[in-house]
Design a protein around this motif. Structure first.
Motif, short mmCIF file in Angstrom:
data_model
loop_
_atom_site.label_atom_id
_atom_site.label_comp_id
_atom_site.label_asym_id
_atom_site.label_seq_id
_atom_site.Cartn_x
_atom_site.Cartn_y
_atom_site.Cartn_z
N LYS A 167 27.41 51.62 42.30
CA LYS A 167 26.15 50.97 41.73
C LYS A 167 25.53 52.07 41.17
N THR A 168 25.17 52.83 41.38
CA THR A 168 24.71 54.44 40.45
C THR A 168 25.13 54.82 39.13
N SER A 172 23.71 54.10 35.49
CA SER A 172 23.78 55.29 34.40
C SER A 172 24.93 54.58 33.07
N VAL A 173 25.54 53.73 33.48
CA VAL A 173 26.24 53.00 32.10
C VAL A 173 25.18 52.41 31.65
N THR A 174 24.93 51.37 32.50
CA THR A 174 24.26 50.13 31.61
C THR A 174 22.86 51.09 30.86
N LEU A 189 34.08 48.71 36.32
CA LEU A 189 33.19 49.05 37.64
C LEU A 189 33.09 47.39 38.29
N LYS A 190 33.48 46.15 37.28
CA LYS A 190 33.88 44.30 37.52
C LYS A 190 34.68 44.84 38.43
N GLU A 191 35.74 45.03 37.80
CA GLU A 191 37.65 45.10 38.90
C GLU A 191 36.70 45.66 40.23
N ALA A 192 35.96 47.06 40.15
CA ALA A 192 35.73 47.55 41.84
C ALA A 192 35.64 46.20 42.48
N SER A 193 34.35 46.08 42.59
CA SER A 193 33.34 45.23 43.34
C SER A 193 33.88 44.44 43.40
N HIS A 194 35.12 43.07 41.79
CA HIS A 194 36.11 41.57 42.75
C HIS A 194 36.77 42.52 44.20
N ALA A 195 37.36 44.26 44.07
CA ALA A 195 38.47 44.50 44.84
C ALA A 195 37.41 44.91 46.11
#
Length: 196
Positions: A167-168, A172-174, A189-195
């Motif tokens: 999340k943090t 920071s990226v955004t 990050l998207k990949e990680a949130s789907h996993a």
């Protein structure tokens, strides 16, 4: 001489002053400043910026960087960092750089203050303090300026991204990532949130 003594009385050891700050205590500010510089009470750091050296057992202490930059910018909105800060991430950066970077809203360019070089970068956004998430984003934003093996640092940085709080890091990226950094990290990050 009374006015010079009064003027001197207002000066605090360790503080950095702009000429404009000193005008309130003197009717002949330039003459008084010149006399106090000659006496060693004041030290000229840059055009219109002076320091009252604080005496230590090792001699005069240099001005505090935060104080120096605050006086130069006439502002509290800045963040001082250095490429050396990337070393704390453990991603293969080991070089020691004699470079101070100041993210701020006003100035851009290289300035010498108090005998030190500062690289001012005018940016819309930067955090109040350093964090691992910001440092990783900043490292990727500036990857091409590093002396280390870029490919190796990039691979380790992407592995490090998977260890940081998603999340943090995403915030920071955004907020602080340039186009290239967003392209690298957002899919990860998207990949990680789907996993998850």
């Amino acid at each position: 001489m009374k006015t010079l003594r009064t003027f001197k009385h207002h000066l605090k050891p360790g503080r950095v002053y702009r000429r404009a700050d000193l005008v309130q205590w003197s009717t002949a500010v330039d003459r008084h400043v010149a006399e106090l510089v000659k006496e060693g009470v004041l030290e000229k750091l840059s055009k219109g910026i002076y320091h009252v050296p604080r005496k230590t057992v090792f001699g005069s202490a240099p001005p505090d960087e935060q104080e120096l930059v605050r006086s130069f910018l006439k502002d509290d909105e800045f963040l001082i960092t250095s490429p050396n800060a990337y070393n704390s991430l453990g991603v293969g950066t080991t070089q020691l750089y004699n470079k101070r970077v100041v993210y701020n809203h006003k100035r851009h360019g290289q300035f010498k203050l108090g005998g030190k070089e500062f690289f001012f970068h005018a940016k819309h956004r930067f955090p109040n303090k350093l964090s691992s998430e910001f440092l990783l984003v900043d490292l990727l934003n500036n990857l091409n300026e590093l002396a280390e093996d870029k490919e190796q640092v990039l691979n380790k940085a992407l592995a490090k991204a998977k260890e940081l709080p998603k999340k943090t890091l995403a915030q920071s990226v955004t907020r602080y990532g340039n186009v290239g950094t967003k392209r690298l990290l957002l899919p990860l990050l998207k990949e990680a949130s789907h996993a998850a």
